[in-house]
Write an enzyme that holds these catalytic residues in place. Sequence first.
Site, PDB file in Angstrom:
ATOM      1  N   ARG A  54     -10.888  20.550 -47.802  1.00  0.00           N
ATOM      2  CA  ARG A  54     -10.699  20.544 -46.352  1.00  0.00           C
ATOM      3  C   ARG A  54     -11.141  19.227 -45.731  1.00  0.00           C
ATOM      4  O   ARG A  54     -10.635  18.812 -44.686  1.00  0.00           O
ATOM      5  CB  ARG A  54     -11.455  21.707 -45.707  1.00  0.00           C
ATOM      6  CG  ARG A  54     -11.153  21.900 -44.232  1.00  0.00           C
ATOM      7  CD  ARG A  54     -11.817  23.136 -43.674  1.00  0.00           C
ATOM      8  NE  ARG A  54     -11.529  23.287 -42.258  1.00  0.00           N
ATOM      9  CZ  ARG A  54     -10.459  23.883 -41.764  1.00  0.00           C
ATOM     10  NH1 ARG A  54      -9.566  24.404 -42.582  1.00  0.00           N
ATOM     11  NH2 ARG A  54     -10.271  23.982 -40.459  1.00  0.00           N
ATOM     12  N   LYS A 161     -10.263  39.548 -55.490  1.00  0.00           N
ATOM     13  CA  LYS A 161     -10.628  40.671 -54.639  1.00  0.00           C
ATOM     14  C   LYS A 161     -11.628  40.203 -53.579  1.00  0.00           C
ATOM     15  O   LYS A 161     -12.253  39.148 -53.762  1.00  0.00           O
ATOM     16  CB  LYS A 161     -11.202  41.825 -55.473  1.00  0.00           C
ATOM     17  CG  LYS A 161     -12.621  41.614 -55.984  1.00  0.00           C
ATOM     18  CD  LYS A 161     -13.118  42.871 -56.638  1.00  0.00           C
ATOM     19  CE  LYS A 161     -14.591  42.765 -56.966  1.00  0.00           C
ATOM     20  NZ  LYS A 161     -15.479  42.730 -55.814  1.00  0.00           N
ATOM     21  N   HIS A 191     -11.921  40.138 -62.885  1.00  0.00           N
ATOM     22  CA  HIS A 191     -12.487  39.436 -64.040  1.00  0.00           C
ATOM     23  C   HIS A 191     -13.145  40.391 -65.034  1.00  0.00           C
ATOM     24  O   HIS A 191     -13.318  40.043 -66.204  1.00  0.00           O
ATOM     25  CB  HIS A 191     -13.489  38.364 -63.590  1.00  0.00           C
ATOM     26  CG  HIS A 191     -14.720  38.909 -62.947  1.00  0.00           C
ATOM     27  ND1 HIS A 191     -14.792  39.236 -61.609  1.00  0.00           N
ATOM     28  CD2 HIS A 191     -15.941  39.181 -63.457  1.00  0.00           C
ATOM     29  CE1 HIS A 191     -16.000  39.681 -61.334  1.00  0.00           C
ATOM     30  NE2 HIS A 191     -16.720  39.663 -62.419  1.00  0.00           N
ATOM     31  N   LYS A 195     -13.001  40.625 -69.787  1.00  0.00           N
ATOM     32  CA  LYS A 195     -14.111  40.596 -70.734  1.00  0.00           C
ATOM     33  C   LYS A 195     -13.639  41.141 -72.082  1.00  0.00           C
ATOM     34  O   LYS A 195     -12.864  42.085 -72.153  1.00  0.00           O
ATOM     35  CB  LYS A 195     -15.296  41.411 -70.201  1.00  0.00           C
ATOM     36  CG  LYS A 195     -15.935  40.785 -68.959  1.00  0.00           C
ATOM     37  CD  LYS A 195     -17.100  41.612 -68.469  1.00  0.00           C
ATOM     38  CE  LYS A 195     -17.729  40.981 -67.223  1.00  0.00           C
ATOM     39  NZ  LYS A 195     -18.333  39.670 -67.509  1.00  0.00           N
ATOM     40  N   GLU A 229     -27.473  46.486 -61.382  1.00  0.00           N
ATOM     41  CA  GLU A 229     -28.064  45.146 -61.367  1.00  0.00           C
ATOM     42  C   GLU A 229     -29.506  45.196 -60.881  1.00  0.00           C
ATOM     43  O   GLU A 229     -29.848  45.988 -59.993  1.00  0.00           O
ATOM     44  CB  GLU A 229     -27.250  44.223 -60.461  1.00  0.00           C
ATOM     45  CG  GLU A 229     -25.843  43.961 -60.956  1.00  0.00           C
ATOM     46  CD  GLU A 229     -25.122  42.939 -60.097  1.00  0.00           C
ATOM     47  OE1 GLU A 229     -25.009  41.782 -60.547  1.00  0.00           O
ATOM     48  OE2 GLU A 229     -24.686  43.296 -59.003  1.00  0.00           O
ATOM     49  N   ASP A 248     -17.109  46.831 -53.148  1.00  0.00           N
ATOM     50  CA  ASP A 248     -17.308  45.628 -53.947  1.00  0.00           C
ATOM     51  C   ASP A 248     -17.041  45.869 -55.423  1.00  0.00           C
ATOM     52  O   ASP A 248     -16.367  45.079 -56.082  1.00  0.00           O
ATOM     53  CB  ASP A 248     -18.739  45.113 -53.746  1.00  0.00           C
ATOM     54  CG  ASP A 248     -19.028  43.838 -54.531  1.00  0.00           C
ATOM     55  OD1 ASP A 248     -18.084  43.052 -54.727  1.00  0.00           O
ATOM     56  OD2 ASP A 248     -20.179  43.633 -54.938  1.00  0.00           O
ATOM     57  N   HIS A 253     -13.433  47.457 -59.863  1.00  0.00           N
ATOM     58  CA  HIS A 253     -13.757  47.297 -61.271  1.00  0.00           C
ATOM     59  C   HIS A 253     -13.931  48.637 -62.000  1.00  0.00           C
ATOM     60  O   HIS A 253     -13.360  48.859 -63.065  1.00  0.00           O
ATOM     61  CB  HIS A 253     -15.045  46.496 -61.441  1.00  0.00           C
ATOM     62  CG  HIS A 253     -14.990  45.131 -60.833  1.00  0.00           C
ATOM     63  ND1 HIS A 253     -13.870  44.325 -60.901  1.00  0.00           N
ATOM     64  CD2 HIS A 253     -15.912  44.412 -60.153  1.00  0.00           C
ATOM     65  CE1 HIS A 253     -14.113  43.181 -60.293  1.00  0.00           C
ATOM     66  NE2 HIS A 253     -15.340  43.206 -59.830  1.00  0.00           N
ATOM     67  N   LYS A 341     -27.475  47.597 -56.482  1.00  0.00           N
ATOM     68  CA  LYS A 341     -28.280  46.373 -56.519  1.00  0.00           C
ATOM     69  C   LYS A 341     -29.764  46.740 -56.485  1.00  0.00           C
ATOM     70  O   LYS A 341     -30.147  47.818 -56.016  1.00  0.00           O
ATOM     71  CB  LYS A 341     -27.963  45.498 -55.301  1.00  0.00           C
ATOM     72  CG  LYS A 341     -26.520  45.025 -55.208  1.00  0.00           C
ATOM     73  CD  LYS A 341     -26.296  43.786 -56.030  1.00  0.00           C
ATOM     74  CE  LYS A 341     -24.951  43.154 -55.728  1.00  0.00           C
ATOM     75  NZ  LYS A 341     -24.698  41.970 -56.584  1.00  0.00           N
TER      76      LYS A 341
END
Length: 477
Positions: A54, A161, A191, A195, A229, A248, A253, A341
Amino acid sequence: MGSNSHLQTLSNPTTLVIFGASGNLAQIKLFPALYELLAYGHLPERLSIVAIFRQSSAALDTVMSQVEVTMLRQHRECDPVILARLKSLIRPIIMDSTNQEDYYRLRDVLDGIDHEFNVAHQRIFYLAIPPSIFKPVIACLGAAELNKEYDGVARRIFIEKPFGSDLASARDLIDSIKTHFEEHQIYRIDHYLAKETVQNILTFRFQNPLIRSIWNRDGIDYIHIRALEKIDIEGRSDFYESLGALRDLLQSHLLQLMALIMMDAPTAMESHAIHEQKNALLGAIKLPTEPIDEFANRGQYEGYREEVNNPESQVETYAIVKLGVDLPEWHGVPVVLETGKALDHKDTSIEVVFRDRHNIDSGRNTLTIHVQPDEGIELQLTAKSPGFGYETRPVSMNFSYNTAFEGKNPEAYERVLFDAIAGDQTLFSTSAEVLACWEILEPVIQTWRNHNSIPESYAKGSEGPVGGIGIRKSVTT
């Protein structure tokens, strides 16, 4: 550098256009992946990379420095010669991604590359940009006719996404994209599906007669798919406040992993046949009929509101849903999807628990497919303990990608970019799959929204909220 037999060398002349070249995704994932593909000789000989900035094109030097730092942090070798080769392939362009006039200048650059090499290059437009500007960028590409395919030379668009924030917005985004690009040109990136362990799910299920024969309601008691996580949102407050845990990870996923773990065998191991069976499975997933708190729960870790500077935030950092599949071979098998999380451990895995339904006194065996951090497959069996008695104990049989195969396994974004250039859509989500995933969870989203549901608080470093633990335990007892 040694050779990598997991990927082949591509030959089709390609121009890769990266929107958002100075962003975190490009610096941390895309350019390091391109470095690795280049190092192992997997990129086409005729490859040009157009990096769209940009502001100053001098940002390219900053980007390349960040690539080196990223790789070193991941304990990966960074050869300065290969890094210089990668930089030589990159043509920086300064443009406003929402200004239509700049796209005609971009078209001139792309046409110039074709003339320079005297061959038409396929063009891949990678939108490593915020979702809020997907639609204007796609519209500008269409208006400049950069979406048009001539003489069989491909034009593809790659989108990260989130694909919408609910069913209505997903439909709107899909309709907007399809105004300018055909379905075969659209690559929606997940992604997780790139894997190595995830790619191996279908081979493991359908190429091993022992496993295939018991992969149904008669042999399987329940399935638990999780992405947990220890870290918190790590400062990504704007991103997380716009999505939350359900959107998310769980909606995208984990539902995709569920489709792979439960779909019927495809007629062939190729893109169309695999997507056909995934769509059929996703269409059969149903929410139970109990009150919503019996099959869906959400939580928010303590301190989240202060972290995002929003004392009224009702965004969940933890989500769990119990689902079923309305197919005869899966009737009565609960499936729990869980993500969160700031929990007590990190674990992305698929746990399949076996029990003979015709013998309620039988024990259980557990098959765990570890997606990360350590990719592999673990099978827990019951064995007799050594000695004169008949005491038993669980024992594990382990398969690890790190020790079972020689050579380097490609990282997820290496596979994403390789398949992008090869034109293989197997690891990408179709429009039908995106809508099916939103339709499955739309009742949960609407209930939480309409009832002004407040996420249950949980302590950092814990198992998660009490309600979530209860849903998890409801399938294990």
